[in-house]
Motif scaffolding. Structure first.
Motif, PDB file in Angstrom:
ATOM      1  N   ASN A 140      43.385  26.546   7.224  1.00 37.58           N
ATOM      2  CA  ASN A 140      42.576  27.004   6.087  1.00 37.58           C
ATOM      3  C   ASN A 140      42.421  28.516   6.084  1.00 37.58           C
ATOM      4  O   ASN A 140      42.377  29.147   5.010  1.00 37.58           O
ATOM      5  N   ARG A 143      45.561  29.894   4.664  1.00 41.23           N
ATOM      6  CA  ARG A 143      45.642  29.648   3.227  1.00 41.23           C
ATOM      7  C   ARG A 143      44.691  30.560   2.456  1.00 41.23           C
ATOM      8  O   ARG A 143      45.073  31.139   1.428  1.00 41.23           O
ATOM      9  N   GLN A 147      45.555  33.470  -0.271  1.00 42.00           N
ATOM     10  CA  GLN A 147      45.093  33.330  -1.656  1.00 42.00           C
ATOM     11  C   GLN A 147      44.273  34.528  -2.113  1.00 42.00           C
ATOM     12  O   GLN A 147      44.458  35.039  -3.219  1.00 42.00           O
ATOM     13  N   GLU A 161      51.356  30.131   2.559  1.00 40.41           N
ATOM     14  CA  GLU A 161      51.115  28.838   1.933  1.00 40.41           C
ATOM     15  C   GLU A 161      51.985  27.762   2.563  1.00 40.41           C
ATOM     16  O   GLU A 161      51.555  26.620   2.774  1.00 40.41           O
ATOM     17  N   ALA A 164      50.617  26.912   6.117  1.00 39.16           N
ATOM     18  CA  ALA A 164      49.396  26.119   5.987  1.00 39.16           C
ATOM     19  C   ALA A 164      49.737  24.680   5.601  1.00 39.16           C
ATOM     20  O   ALA A 164      49.123  23.726   6.098  1.00 39.16           O
ATOM     21  N   TYR A 165      50.718  24.526   4.748  1.00 43.26           N
ATOM     22  CA  TYR A 165      51.173  23.183   4.361  1.00 43.26           C
ATOM     23  C   TYR A 165      51.745  22.440   5.561  1.00 43.26           C
ATOM     24  O   TYR A 165      51.493  21.241   5.756  1.00 43.26           O
TER      25      TYR A 165
END
Length: 271
Positions: A140, A143, A147, A161, A164-165
């Motif tokens: 998190n 991410r 962001q 991203e 994090a995925y």
């Protein structure tokens, strides 16, 4: 006349097709999330999958575009050289250069992408430290830092991203961070991966190591900026000297030379 018109039409069609394929190949950050773990599915082809992935392009999706651009470029350049020149050596050399044109463009794209990631890494690292100290999990924190700290078109945001995925999907953290540095080819991200892996294995706070990395990256950026300024100043010295030399010659050497000439003429008359 009809033959010349047909040649023109073929040339325009090949040029449009080549430009379209080139734009498709160099399209940034395409389908990275669709394939979080990159596999080399075309091992039987001579294919620079690592270079292509470091450009922000999924290698498994673009091998057809890559070879299409190569073949179209060779055909287009060979067609033009045959039309205007009769030298076989020139045609062969031009075709070879056209064959590696897409590789050269990928090298430039990778270099620009690495520079963009390096410029964004200091701010991202500081923001990551803030999110980790606030109690967020590692995935998190990555991410959120991507962001809120980076523009959506920034290549580092796409890579964050993606990692994090991968972490949310349950991939091993050490392997995920190893792949992060391998996918980008950025040495600073390799240091970031080493610090995070060491913190996970030892159980020590990751934020302390990240703070040291952020300070090092900030100092490195300042040194690079200073070096760039000094290089620009040195590069501007030569044109300034070329501009000022005629004026310096007129103001200094010409009057002195004229005085020496007058003195020599006077001595000649006396003697």
């Amino acid at each position: 006349m009809n033959n010349f018109t047909t040649i023109d039409i073929i040339f325009v069609l090949m040029l449009i097709l080549s430009l379209y394929l080139l734009v498709q190949v160099l399209k940034q950050e395409k389908s990275l999330i669709e394939e979080p773990i990159t596999h080399n599915k075309k091992r039987y082809l001579i294919y620079p999958d690592k270079l292509i992935r470091q450009c922000g392009i999924s290698p498994s999706h673009y091998w057809l575009w890559y070879w299409s651009v190569k073949l179209v470029s060779v055909a287009l350049v060979a067609f033009l050289l045959i039309e205007f020149f009769d030298s076989i050596l020139l045609i062969v050399c031009g075709s070879i250069l056209a064959f590696f044109l897409i590789d050269v463009s990928l090298l430039f794209k990778r270099s620009a992408r690495r520079n963009q990631i390096n410029q964004s890494l200091v701010f991202f690292t500081n923001l990551l430290i803030v999110f980790l100290k606030s109690g967020l999990s590692l995935s998190n924190a990555f991410r959120k830092a991507g962001q809120f700290g980076l523009h959506k078109n920034n290549p580092l945001a796409a890579e964050l991203e993606l990692i994090a995925y991968e972490l949310d999907a349950g991939r091993d953290r050490a392997e995920a961070f190893d792949q992060l540095s391998s996918r980008t080819g950025v040495e600073s991200l390799n240091k970031l991966a080493v610090i995070i892996k060491a913190g996970i294995n030892v159980g020590s706070p990751v934020s302390d190591g990240l703070q040291s990395l952020a300070d090092f990256l900030r100092l490195q950026q300042e040194l690079q900026l200073t070096s760039r300024i000094n290089r620009k100043a040195l590069e501007s010295t030569f044109p300034m000297a070329m501009v000022c030399f005629p004026m310096f010659f007129v103001l200094v050497f010409f009057p002195a030379g004229q005085q020496i000439s007058d003195i020599m003429s006077l001595l000649g008359e006396i003697l």
